[in-house]
Write an enzyme that holds these catalytic residues in place. Structure first.
Site, PDB file in Angstrom:
ATOM      1  N   LYS A 206      -9.003   5.257   9.947  1.00 60.90           N
ATOM      2  CA  LYS A 206      -9.758   4.653   9.274  1.00 60.90           C
ATOM      3  C   LYS A 206     -10.978   5.568   8.950  1.00 60.90           C
ATOM      4  O   LYS A 206     -11.549   5.316   7.939  1.00 60.90           O
ATOM      5  CB  LYS A 206     -10.685   3.336  10.484  1.00 60.90           C
ATOM      6  CG  LYS A 206      -9.963   2.073  10.313  1.00 60.90           C
ATOM      7  CD  LYS A 206      -9.897   1.395   9.045  1.00 60.90           C
ATOM      8  CE  LYS A 206      -9.457   0.124   9.254  1.00 60.90           C
ATOM      9  NZ  LYS A 206      -9.491  -0.650   7.929  1.00 60.90           N
TER      10      LYS A 206
ATOM     11  N   LEU B 272       0.888  -1.228   0.058  1.00 60.91           N
ATOM     12  CA  LEU B 272       0.069  -0.271  -0.160  1.00 60.91           C
ATOM     13  C   LEU B 272       0.679   1.290   0.017  1.00 60.91           C
ATOM     14  O   LEU B 272       0.377   2.359  -0.445  1.00 60.91           O
ATOM     15  CB  LEU B 272      -0.995   0.057   1.288  1.00 60.91           C
ATOM     16  CG  LEU B 272      -2.167  -1.113   1.097  1.00 60.91           C
ATOM     17  CD1 LEU B 272      -2.757  -0.896   2.325  1.00 60.91           C
ATOM     18  CD2 LEU B 272      -2.875  -0.843   0.089  1.00 60.91           C
TER      19      LEU B 272
END
Length: 348
Positions: free
Chosen positions: A164, A68
């Site tokens: 998140k 990522l």
């Protein structure tokens, strides 16, 4: 037997607890599955977990190396994929000196995957978000939380929960401004329990291990909702396939609010002597907050004390027909598989 006409789904972070269960479900549904790993030397570990979960045929499974934090190989990872289920993300198990060490990789990783998916003509991306993007940072909120809620990133919350929230908001902003027809749905699980298939398991499962091994003599007064990983996997696939899921968030929860002492009691009930060291007392909130000053691993715990973290699963049940197991069944499954894992590790 899979062929090139069989739909292809990319699952990121294939060695992770949730990802392995999603791959299991997809393979059983005869999908071809490509999954990313940061290091390719974990392929055998993933295969072993899938076999432990009952996968008899891994012919439709392919691996690709992608991280990522880098653009490298994401075009190859998404090439020819009909769907992408983006599970990979930094976890709350690590201690970070600066919150941006967790926030930036989560946000940039999501955008990296979405760009690659858009450019490759992927139909829909399902993003694994979290309850941490919905229900933290609200000191006076009365539950249950729904998909309309967002965590308050201006409050003093843990970097994992902030990451998140920021990552999911970035994903929705990307779809609105740069998606060019790419579809998105998110799944926001609460504490994830259920069968452990290998050494890679969730933060919630690690708490179960600590309870079983007697490492927690008393537990904090935290009340949370829980969900079985098998049901989380089912919800991801429903969100991937159902037309009405496009553009929607879904809380993955059994909608049963339990204390950590409730978890200990469930483990004692189902595991007998294997959970004889489970705690029977709760810690005063003041003691937890004081300990968190010196123990970074307790800092996220301290922010959750006294919080109402109950959730509603009505949307997923009504819109998609999703039916989760009970929290007790999920926690018992975690405990039984954890005991098996611990005993296996002691023999080796």
């Amino acid at each position: 037997m899979s062929n090139n006409n069989t739909p292809l789904a990319l699952v990121t972070g294939g060695s992770g607890f949730i990802a392995v269960h999603i791959i299991l479900k997809l393979l059983k549904k005869q999908y071809r599955v490509r999954t990313t790993l940061r290091t390719m030397n974990r392929q055998d570990e993933v295969r072993a977990m899938l076999r432990a979960g009952g996968a008899a045929n891994l012919e439709g499974l392919y691996f690709v190396q992608a991280d990522l934090s880098s653009d490298h190989n994401w075009d190859e990872a998404v090439k020819g994929a009909d769907y992408v289920i983006h599970v990979a993300s930094p976890t709350p198990n690590k201690v970070y000196k600066d919150e941006n060490e967790m926030i930036q990789p989560a946000r940039e990783g999501v955008l990296r995957v979405l760009r690659a998916a858009r450019d490759a003509g992927v139909k829909r991306v399902v993003l694994t978000s979290a309850f941490g993007a919905i229900g933290v940072g609200h000191s006076h909120h009365k539950g249950p939380y729904t998909e309309e809620d967002w965590s308050n990133t201006d409050a003093k919350i843990h970097p994992y929960q902030k990451s998140k929230t920021i990552a999911e908001k970035a994903a929705w902003a990307f779809i609105r401004s740069e998606g060019h027809g790419l579809e998105l749905a998110t799944v926001n699980p609460v504490g994830v329990m259920g069968p452990i298939l290998g050494n890679d398991y969730s933060h919630s499962n690690d708490i179960v291990r600590q309870i079983i091994e007697g490492k927690l003599k008393s537990v904090p007064k935290i009340y949370s909702d829980y969900v079985d990983v098998r049901d989380v996997a089912d919800l991801h696939i429903l969100a991937m396939l159902r037309p009405e899921a496009n553009g929607q968030r879904f809380i993955a929860s059994s909608s049963e609010n339990l204390s950590m002492l409730d978890i200990a009691n469930i483990l004692r009930k189902h595991l007998g002597d294997d959970a004889k060291s489970a705690p029977k007392k709760e810690l005063p909130n003041l003691a937890v907050r004081a300990a968190a000053v010196f123990n970074p691993k307790l800092r996220m715990v301290a922010t959750l004390l006294g919080q109402d973290m109950s959730t509603s699963n009505r949307k997923a049940k009504q819109l998609l027909g999703w039916q989760p197991r009970s929290a007790e069944e999920a926690i018992a499954a975690t405990g039984k598989s954890m005991v098996k894992l611990i005993k296996g590790q002691m023999k080796s």
